[in-house]
Design a protein around this motif. Structure first.
Motif, mmCIF file in Angstrom:
data_model
loop_
_atom_site.group_PDB
_atom_site.id
_atom_site.type_symbol
_atom_site.label_atom_id
_atom_site.label_comp_id
_atom_site.label_asym_id
_atom_site.label_seq_id
_atom_site.Cartn_x
_atom_site.Cartn_y
_atom_site.Cartn_z
ATOM 1 N N GLU A 292 0.789 -1.170 -0.193
ATOM 2 C CA GLU A 292 -0.079 -0.020 0.043
ATOM 3 C C GLU A 292 0.879 1.298 -0.019
ATOM 4 O O GLU A 292 0.544 2.315 -0.717
ATOM 5 N N ALA A 293 1.977 1.230 0.815
ATOM 6 C CA ALA A 293 2.839 2.485 0.894
ATOM 7 C C ALA A 293 3.511 2.546 -0.615
ATOM 8 O O ALA A 293 3.697 3.841 -0.985
ATOM 9 N N ALA A 294 3.778 1.585 -1.195
ATOM 10 C CA ALA A 294 4.263 1.685 -2.394
ATOM 11 C C ALA A 294 3.398 2.048 -3.600
ATOM 12 O O ALA A 294 3.839 2.848 -4.623
ATOM 13 N N ALA A 295 2.151 1.617 -3.422
ATOM 14 C CA ALA A 295 1.178 1.864 -4.279
ATOM 15 C C ALA A 295 0.730 3.411 -4.320
ATOM 16 O O ALA A 295 0.358 3.866 -5.566
ATOM 17 N N PHE A 296 0.753 4.368 -3.021
ATOM 18 C CA PHE A 296 0.565 5.406 -3.149
ATOM 19 C C PHE A 296 1.595 6.623 -2.771
ATOM 20 O O PHE A 296 1.358 7.605 -2.937
ATOM 21 N N GLY A 297 2.823 5.785 -2.361
ATOM 22 C CA GLY A 297 3.863 6.625 -1.880
ATOM 23 C C GLY A 297 4.397 7.502 -2.977
ATOM 24 O O GLY A 297 5.054 8.887 -2.387
ATOM 25 N N GLY A 298 4.412 7.228 -4.118
ATOM 26 C CA GLY A 298 4.813 8.453 -5.178
ATOM 27 C C GLY A 298 3.987 9.362 -5.845
ATOM 28 O O GLY A 298 4.454 10.213 -6.523
ATOM 29 N N THR B 48 5.695 14.926 -2.306
ATOM 30 C CA THR B 48 5.455 13.716 -2.644
ATOM 31 C C THR B 48 5.073 13.049 -1.106
ATOM 32 O O THR B 48 5.585 13.547 -0.199
ATOM 33 N N LEU B 49 4.009 12.172 -1.356
ATOM 34 C CA LEU B 49 3.537 11.381 -0.103
ATOM 35 C C LEU B 49 4.435 10.694 0.733
ATOM 36 O O LEU B 49 4.762 10.933 1.980
ATOM 37 N N ALA B 50 5.220 9.778 0.093
ATOM 38 C CA ALA B 50 6.427 8.975 0.873
ATOM 39 C C ALA B 50 7.205 8.052 -0.206
ATOM 40 O O ALA B 50 7.010 7.130 -0.521
ATOM 41 N N GLN B 51 8.228 9.073 -0.735
ATOM 42 C CA GLN B 51 9.075 8.451 -1.520
ATOM 43 C C GLN B 51 10.808 8.439 -1.089
ATOM 44 O O GLN B 51 11.143 9.516 -1.512
ATOM 45 N N PRO B 52 11.024 7.788 0.070
ATOM 46 C CA PRO B 52 12.355 7.943 0.343
ATOM 47 C C PRO B 52 13.611 7.362 -0.750
ATOM 48 O O PRO B 52 13.185 6.715 -1.715
ATOM 49 N N ARG B 53 14.663 8.149 -0.487
ATOM 50 C CA ARG B 53 15.729 7.572 -1.365
ATOM 51 C C ARG B 53 16.342 6.226 -0.803
ATOM 52 O O ARG B 53 15.692 5.634 0.183
ATOM 53 N N SER B 54 17.441 5.818 -1.399
ATOM 54 C CA SER B 54 18.045 4.484 -0.808
ATOM 55 C C SER B 54 18.557 4.619 0.789
ATOM 56 O O SER B 54 19.066 5.736 0.998
ATOM 57 N N ARG B 55 18.708 3.836 1.655
ATOM 58 C CA ARG B 55 19.393 3.756 2.813
ATOM 59 C C ARG B 55 20.680 4.136 2.492
ATOM 60 O O ARG B 55 21.247 4.731 3.364
ATOM 61 N N ARG B 56 21.452 3.628 1.516
ATOM 62 C CA ARG B 56 22.822 3.912 1.476
ATOM 63 C C ARG B 56 22.906 5.459 1.107
ATOM 64 O O ARG B 56 23.939 6.045 1.654
ATOM 65 N N PHE C 263 6.493 6.832 4.689
ATOM 66 C CA PHE C 263 7.851 6.813 4.262
ATOM 67 C C PHE C 263 8.925 5.956 5.193
ATOM 68 O O PHE C 263 9.753 5.435 4.603
ATOM 69 N N LEU C 264 8.473 5.886 6.288
ATOM 70 C CA LEU C 264 9.196 4.955 7.333
ATOM 71 C C LEU C 264 9.333 3.431 6.756
ATOM 72 O O LEU C 264 10.146 2.690 7.025
ATOM 73 N N LYS C 265 8.182 3.041 6.464
ATOM 74 C CA LYS C 265 7.868 1.580 6.145
ATOM 75 C C LYS C 265 8.375 1.510 4.894
ATOM 76 O O LYS C 265 9.295 0.677 4.541
ATOM 77 N N ARG C 266 8.515 2.266 3.891
ATOM 78 C CA ARG C 266 9.429 2.041 2.446
ATOM 79 C C ARG C 266 10.685 2.340 2.916
ATOM 80 O O ARG C 266 11.517 1.488 2.030
ATOM 81 N N LEU C 267 11.234 3.105 3.626
ATOM 82 C CA LEU C 267 12.755 3.253 3.753
ATOM 83 C C LEU C 267 13.333 2.080 4.522
ATOM 84 O O LEU C 267 14.375 1.426 4.165
ATOM 85 N N PHE C 268 12.645 1.295 5.827
ATOM 86 C CA PHE C 268 13.259 0.450 6.555
ATOM 87 C C PHE C 268 12.653 -1.203 6.117
ATOM 88 O O PHE C 268 13.329 -2.034 6.134
ATOM 89 N N CYS C 269 11.403 -1.231 5.596
ATOM 90 C CA CYS C 269 10.860 -2.347 5.197
ATOM 91 C C CYS C 269 10.817 -3.535 6.286
ATOM 92 O O CYS C 269 10.906 -4.679 5.982
ATOM 93 N N LEU C 270 10.625 -2.951 7.209
ATOM 94 C CA LEU C 270 10.537 -4.043 8.614
ATOM 95 C C LEU C 270 9.184 -3.728 9.291
ATOM 96 O O LEU C 270 8.764 -2.455 9.259
ATOM 97 N N PRO C 271 8.863 -4.774 10.040
ATOM 98 C CA PRO C 271 7.435 -4.565 10.840
ATOM 99 C C PRO C 271 7.636 -3.981 12.048
ATOM 100 O O PRO C 271 7.629 -4.723 13.165
#
Length: 617
Positions: A547-553, A563-571, A593-601
């Motif tokens: 869901e975060a990926a579907a709407f984040g951009g 932009t709603l939630a489109q983080p860059r890479s962690r690197r 944003f945090l969900k897409r950045l870390f991808c952890l529960p």
């Protein structure tokens, strides 16, 4: 497992068999209620059942089953249930009619059954049920299942599937051997184990997928809405499904509430504010096509030039400040927002904080200065826009009769501005509000649908920019007015921020909800506000990664374009930590944003709430 995969896998498994038999409820068809007994409570809610019917109906069935078991029967008929004294005077036909209207096809399984019939296999229905075979057939035919070779219902034989007895009756009456039959059902005990007791192979359907924010509900009306969504979401694409399940209940429930508000004020005009209320108005038109509504193309920005022509003191001064973006802006940025056409001048570095209340002296002084400037040749465009605003509003005659003004809601700034400019006493009806609304407008003239009319909670405001995007007309905001063939017409900002990837599909799914709701058994039952917004608030608070990926951009307008939630890479953030701080601050959907950045529960909602609390907001 998706709709197509369920159908195709079932057809593959069923291919070797001469006959395929199906369970009925939760297999071939579903009901628009969470539990079978909830249907009786819904009959109370919407009629025709009298108060207390649900309890009496449950007691009557319990009594009838106890008497049946004492007589050696494992099933009862509807007539035996209604023969109990506790249901004296009740009409069983009302229940049959409700069952018929509450039935909807389980499309993947129904398509598989139809395909089995088309390729020459025998197709049967076998059900443990107190309803008669003709009633079951009527429900199946209403759902498009008009090709069955036979229906076997437990109440006609006094035995059930779970004991294997009804399956043995089925084999005896059809002359089929157990190895020639595949039975398809959803219950491990009654369908799979019961069929096995008669030597028939069973096929157990996978449980239905969660649809968007839907979850298990325990109250009859809440559970019915949840079931309504689950029963239909599978026919849509992913983006359409999000619109149907997350936004459809919200716009439909708000439209129904507005209808009630209008009925309480006979003769009132219903005026929806552009752009945020575009799809709510469309939903209202679906539900109440015989009613006329109006659409007012104004925005806080478009009204500001007219406000500047008024004496900039007291309430008008505060109102003008409220109509500006609640941000920190330079003088030049404020002038451009107001529409001044001035040659570019170097900024002196002064920034005005428009978020502070009461207004700082420097902001008050600036607004007075700009008001005076708007009446000079340097403010000719602002003065002209002010005249056009008044002309546009005069044509809409907001000061005549009772006008219900519908907006997404915040502090009622647009309503206050319109009242100041027209002299009207409008009736504001809002999706939600903050505590400014009751401070500025009497409660009888400003009411909100969500949160029992109290200020909206954290997660509503955290997701409001995204909600405005989803509900808005596919055009830019109204920034001014022009004259075309002698008629004042609104001018929208160029650049269509709402026509973004997936938005058309999202809107298609959202608008499918009121159409389906109107045609359903539930159409006269109001959707409670907490149920209407639950799916959307869950999305904002704790989005799943897809869901975060579907709407984040997606991009939203919130004083600027973000932009709603489109983080860059962690690197990249490890190398440039300042960029993380900036991007997170600019993101309009922090948890995603945090969900897409870390991808952890992780509990991103708790982290965000803690940050807001620490900032005192």
């Amino acid at each position: 497992m998706g709709k197509q995969s369920v159908t195709q896998h079932l057809l593959k498994v069923a291919a070797p068999y001469r006959a395929v038999a199906f369970d009925v409820f939760d297999t071939l068809i579903r009901r628009d209620c969470a539990q079978p007994g909830d249907l009786f409570a819904l009959m109370e809610e919407k009629g025709p059942a009298a108060p207390g019917f649900a309890g009496r109906r449950a007691a009557a069935e319990k009594e009838a089953r106890a008497m049946g078991k004492a007589g050696g029967k494992n099933e009862v008929t509807l007539a035996e249930i209604y023969a109990r004294p506790v249901l004296a005077g009740a009409d069983p036909q009302a229940e049959c009619d409700a069952e018929l209207r509450a039935a909807v096809p389980n499309l993947p399984v129904m398509e598989a059954a139809r395909a089995c019939h088309a390729r020459g296999q025998l197709v049967y229905a076998i059900s443990d049920m107190y309803l008669s075979a003709p009633q079951i057939r009527a429900m199946l035919e209403r759902c498009g299942c008009d090709f069955l070779d036979g229906i076997f219902v437990s109440c006609a034989y006094g035995t059930q599937k779970r004991s294997g007895g009804l399956f043995r009756v089925f084999l005896q009456e059809t002359g089929l051997s157990p190895r020639q039959v595949l039975f398809v059902g959803d219950d491990a005990r009654a369908d799979f184990a019961g069929a096995a007791l008669a030597g028939i192979r069973g096929y157990l359907l996978p449980p239905p997928e969660r649809s968007g924010g839907a979850g298990k509900e325990t109250q009859p009306v809440s559970g019915a809405v949840d079931a309504f969504v689950r029963n239909r979401a599978g026919q849509f694409s992913e983006q359409q499904r999000y619109g149907f399940s997350l936004l459809g209940p919200l716009v439909t429930a708000f439209a129904v509430w507005l209808h009630g508000q209008r009925q309480a004020m006979p003769g009132a005009r219903l005026v929806f504010l552009a752009r945020d209320m575009y799809f709510v108005r469309q939903a209202y038109g679906v539900l109440y096509p015989e009613e006329q509504t109006e659409y007012l193309r104004v925005s806080r920005q478009s009204l500001l030039p007219a406000l500047l022509q008024l004496p900039m003191e007291g309430e008008t001064l505060e109102l003008a400040a409220d109509a500006l973006p609640r941000q920190m802006l330079t003088r030049g940025e404020i002038q451009r927002y107001l529409g001044f056409e001035l040659p570019p001048q170097p900024e002196d570095g002064t920034v005005f904080d428009l978020r502070i209340r009461p207004l700082p002296p420097e902001v008050q002084a600036l607004l007075r200065e700009l008001s005076a400037l708007s009446k000079t040749p340097a403010g000719a465009n602002v003065w002209r826009q002010g005249r056009l605003v008044r002309s546009y509003l005069e044509d809409r005659a907001l000061d005549r009769g009772t006008v219900i003004l519908v907006d997404i809601g915040s502090g009622g700034t647009t309503q206050r501005a319109l009242e100041r400019l027209t002299g009207a006493a409008l009736q504001g009806r809002y999706l939600a509000c903050d505590d400014r609304l009751s401070r500025h407008i009497p409660p009888r003239r400003a009411q909100a649908f969500l949160f029992d009319g109290a200020p909206a909670d954290l997660w509503y405001w955290a997701g409001q920019p995204m909600l405005e995007l989803f509900l808005s007309e596919s055009c830019g905001p109204t920034v001014g007015y022009g004259v075309e063939n002698g008629v004042v017409r609104p001018v929208s900002k160029t650049g269509n921020n709402t026509e973004q990837p997936g938005m058309a599909e999202l809107h298609r799914g959202m608008m499918a909800f009121p159409n389906e709701w109107k045609a359903s058994f539930l159409n006269s039952i109001p959707i409670p506000p907490h149920v209407a917004c639950k799916g959307y608030l869950d999305l904002v608070r704790a989005p799943r990664l897809r869901e975060a990926a579907a709407f984040g951009g997606l991009r939203v307008e919130d004083g600027g374009t973000w932009t709603l939630a489109q983080p860059r890479s962690r690197r990249e953030y490890l190398c440039h930590p300042a960029a993380l701080k900036r991007d997170f601050a600019e993101s309009r959907w922090k948890t995603a944003f945090l969900k897409r950045l870390f991808c952890l529960p992780l509990p991103y909602d708790c982290l965000y709430a803690a940050m807001k609390k620490r900032k005192g907001r």
